[in-house]
Design a protein around this motif. Sequence first.
Motif, PDB file in Angstrom:
ATOM      1  N   GLN A  52       0.817  -1.212   0.000  1.00 51.53           N
ATOM      2  CA  GLN A  52       0.000   0.000   0.000  1.00 51.53           C
ATOM      3  C   GLN A  52       0.852   1.265   0.000  1.00 51.53           C
ATOM      4  N   LYS A  53       0.400   2.251  -0.725  1.00 50.16           N
ATOM      5  CA  LYS A  53       1.063   3.540  -0.739  1.00 50.16           C
ATOM      6  C   LYS A  53       0.728   4.304   0.541  1.00 50.16           C
ATOM      7  N   PRO A  54       1.625   5.197   0.993  1.00 52.97           N
ATOM      8  CA  PRO A  54       1.369   5.969   2.220  1.00 52.97           C
ATOM      9  C   PRO A  54       0.013   6.677   2.205  1.00 52.97           C
ATOM     10  N   ALA A  55      -0.358   7.263   1.081  1.00 54.44           N
ATOM     11  CA  ALA A  55      -1.632   7.974   0.996  1.00 54.44           C
ATOM     12  C   ALA A  55      -2.811   7.041   1.225  1.00 54.44           C
ATOM     13  N   GLU A  56      -2.703   5.800   0.738  1.00 58.31           N
ATOM     14  CA  GLU A  56      -3.777   4.831   0.922  1.00 58.31           C
ATOM     15  C   GLU A  56      -3.894   4.422   2.383  1.00 58.31           C
ATOM     16  N   LYS A  86       4.376  10.768   2.634  1.00 56.65           N
ATOM     17  CA  LYS A  86       5.646  10.060   2.521  1.00 56.65           C
ATOM     18  C   LYS A  86       5.932   9.290   3.813  1.00 56.65           C
ATOM     19  N   ARG A  87       6.305   8.039   3.664  1.00 60.12           N
ATOM     20  CA  ARG A  87       6.708   7.236   4.824  1.00 60.12           C
ATOM     21  C   ARG A  87       8.113   7.670   5.236  1.00 60.12           C
ATOM     22  N   ILE A  88       8.265   8.114   6.491  1.00 57.27           N
ATOM     23  CA  ILE A  88       9.562   8.617   6.925  1.00 57.27           C
ATOM     24  C   ILE A  88      10.239   7.744   7.977  1.00 57.27           C
ATOM     25  N   ASP A  89       9.489   6.833   8.601  1.00 61.44           N
ATOM     26  CA  ASP A  89      10.101   5.964   9.613  1.00 61.44           C
ATOM     27  C   ASP A  89       9.090   4.900  10.017  1.00 61.44           C
ATOM     28  N   ASP A  90       9.525   3.970  10.859  1.00 59.04           N
ATOM     29  CA  ASP A  90       8.611   2.988  11.439  1.00 59.04           C
ATOM     30  C   ASP A  90       9.037   2.685  12.870  1.00 59.04           C
ATOM     31  N   THR A  91       8.079   2.220  13.660  1.00 55.38           N
ATOM     32  CA  THR A  91       8.329   1.908  15.063  1.00 55.38           C
ATOM     33  C   THR A  91       7.263   0.905  15.489  1.00 55.38           C
ATOM     34  N   ALA A  92       6.969   0.831  16.778  1.00 53.95           N
ATOM     35  CA  ALA A  92       5.948  -0.105  17.260  1.00 53.95           C
ATOM     36  C   ALA A  92       5.323   0.427  18.533  1.00 53.95           C
ATOM     37  N   ILE A 137       4.112   0.132  13.496  1.00 54.54           N
ATOM     38  CA  ILE A 137       3.591   1.459  13.202  1.00 54.54           C
ATOM     39  C   ILE A 137       4.417   2.109  12.100  1.00 54.54           C
ATOM     40  N   LEU A 138       3.725   2.704  11.135  1.00 56.02           N
ATOM     41  CA  LEU A 138       4.385   3.508  10.128  1.00 56.02           C
ATOM     42  C   LEU A 138       4.222   4.982  10.496  1.00 56.02           C
ATOM     43  N   ILE A 139       5.306   5.739  10.363  1.00 53.20           N
ATOM     44  CA  ILE A 139       5.252   7.179  10.589  1.00 53.20           C
ATOM     45  C   ILE A 139       5.184   7.834   9.212  1.00 53.20           C
ATOM     46  N   ILE A 140       4.062   8.479   8.944  1.00 51.69           N
ATOM     47  CA  ILE A 140       3.798   9.039   7.613  1.00 51.69           C
ATOM     48  C   ILE A 140       3.604  10.549   7.728  1.00 51.69           C
ATOM     49  N   GLN A 141       4.330  11.272   6.907  1.00 51.55           N
ATOM     50  CA  GLN A 141       4.259  12.730   6.936  1.00 51.55           C
ATOM     51  C   GLN A 141       3.562  13.261   5.689  1.00 51.55           C
ATOM     52  N   GLY A 142       2.703  14.247   5.897  1.00 56.33           N
ATOM     53  CA  GLY A 142       1.979  14.850   4.785  1.00 56.33           C
ATOM     54  C   GLY A 142       2.248  16.332   4.676  1.00 56.33           C
ATOM     55  N   LYS A 143       2.527  16.790   3.473  1.00 53.10           N
ATOM     56  CA  LYS A 143       2.694  18.212   3.193  1.00 53.10           C
ATOM     57  C   LYS A 143       1.671  18.628   2.147  1.00 53.10           C
ATOM     58  N   LYS A 144       0.990  19.736   2.405  1.00 53.81           N
ATOM     59  CA  LYS A 144      -0.052  20.177   1.498  1.00 53.81           C
ATOM     60  C   LYS A 144       0.552  20.585   0.162  1.00 53.81           C
ATOM     61  N   LYS A 145      -0.052  20.131  -0.911  1.00 50.18           N
ATOM     62  CA  LYS A 145       0.492  20.364  -2.247  1.00 50.18           C
ATOM     63  C   LYS A 145       0.449  21.830  -2.664  1.00 50.18           C
ATOM     64  N   LYS A 199       7.501  24.592   5.538  1.00 54.92           N
ATOM     65  CA  LYS A 199       7.755  23.840   6.760  1.00 54.92           C
ATOM     66  C   LYS A 199       6.466  23.304   7.389  1.00 54.92           C
ATOM     67  N   ASN A 200       5.336  23.542   6.761  1.00 61.93           N
ATOM     68  CA  ASN A 200       4.059  23.048   7.280  1.00 61.93           C
ATOM     69  C   ASN A 200       3.902  21.560   6.983  1.00 61.93           C
ATOM     70  N   TRP A 201       3.614  20.773   8.009  1.00 65.14           N
ATOM     71  CA  TRP A 201       3.412  19.346   7.792  1.00 65.14           C
ATOM     72  C   TRP A 201       2.557  18.730   8.884  1.00 65.14           C
ATOM     73  N   ILE A 202       2.027  17.574   8.570  1.00 67.18           N
ATOM     74  CA  ILE A 202       1.284  16.732   9.522  1.00 67.18           C
ATOM     75  C   ILE A 202       1.987  15.382   9.558  1.00 67.18           C
ATOM     76  N   LYS A 203       2.154  14.841  10.743  1.00 70.24           N
ATOM     77  CA  LYS A 203       2.814  13.547  10.886  1.00 70.24           C
ATOM     78  C   LYS A 203       1.884  12.610  11.661  1.00 70.24           C
ATOM     79  N   LEU A 204       1.601  11.449  11.087  1.00 71.05           N
ATOM     80  CA  LEU A 204       0.693  10.474  11.698  1.00 71.05           C
ATOM     81  C   LEU A 204       1.435   9.171  11.983  1.00 71.05           C
TER      82      LEU A 204
END
Length: 408
Positions: free
Chosen positions: A122-126, A227-233, A239-247, A255-260
């Motif tokens: 799966q892609k990060p966006a999905e 974008k997937r930037i890291d993983d942990t648990a 857990i995948l750490i996924i960061q989003g920047k508005k297009k 420098k605006n971003w959201i990290k989930l």
Amino acid sequence: MSNTYYKSGFLKKLLLIISVFLGVTIASSQNKIEITGTVFDEYEMPIPYASVGIPSKYIGTSTNDDGVFSMRVSAENMSDSLEISSIGFKTYKIKVEDYINNNVTTIILKEEVVSLDAVIIQKPAEIVKIALKNLRKTSLSSRHQIDMLYRRSSVENGKTRFMVEHYLNLMDFGPSDLKLDEVGIAESRKSADYRFAFKKQAAHAVHVMTQINPLRKNINVKDYQWKRIDDTAYDGEDILIIQGKKKSQKKHQEKNWIKLYIGLDTYGIYKVEVSRHASEFSNLKAFYLYKKNSDGKLVLSYHNREANFRTPISEEKQRLLKLKTKNVVSSYRHEAIVLHIETNRKKFDVKNSISESKDMGDYNITYNADFWRAISLPPETKFYKKSVTELESIYGVPLETQFNGVNN
């Protein structure tokens, strides 16, 4: 507690040593037992903001920056399980009675469960899309009451000049809902007010906390570059750490971003981080931590944020303060610690429910010194200590003296 070893191709092996320096005191007035401890990693570094609590009873707190925690339990909790959890480490569980009676000092947890050897198709966006769609399933979404300690410091010219603390009763449907259902200020206390810019918010700060939470904003996933930037648990889940920047961001908003932090098994969102820079003197950094309850549903555990901005002042104040500019660099420091969650409708009890929209420092709630002396407050964080030190340095007046003088 299982000490099973697991293999991983993506993360280094993790080892958590929780050194719990046990302190037990009896609060006879409320028939409560206070338990305290300190949480470290294998390098003897404290683990901040770890969730500590009894999920089955929705009682909990968080460690401070030094890994220290304290909470009160009753005799009825002796057979309950105390859990300490933090992203990147395996959850530690122990019976409350054993924690107290065995005088635990060191607990060694072996390797964390991180098994991301398989290819993630799966892609990060999905993944983000599924996680947001499943919020109602993965988080506590039935109506519930949150008892929360909320602190806000007003900072001007680099120094805290006013602080207010509220013990809140909130009615909520969880992060899948756009806003809080009801807010009650059960208890309140304020410091002396040394502000000269008097920047105020148009609503109680807890509403702002809710409004800026990306999980509650109906994010259009397609508007972001994920974008997937890291993983942990966390608690046995990868857990995948996924960061989003508005297009559509402008250059000054890069420098605006959201990290989930998203679990691959449940698609639950365990942590949210936000960074927003509208200009050189207007930015926000915030994060939200969630933990599992006894039913495996995610509930809010801890939040803090700091928002920086410029506040205009009059020419007279500019002269008095000997400032070269008409705008004062200001900020708000916020901290919210969830202490209890109630799901039994018969026990819902929201005190001093508010409906008007005004700054949280403008609510005048009768000061109850006995409440603040009796409540088991979480250990002070650096976030909080910094504000206290700055407040006390202005005229050398201890914060407790300010509380007693101002609120009475």
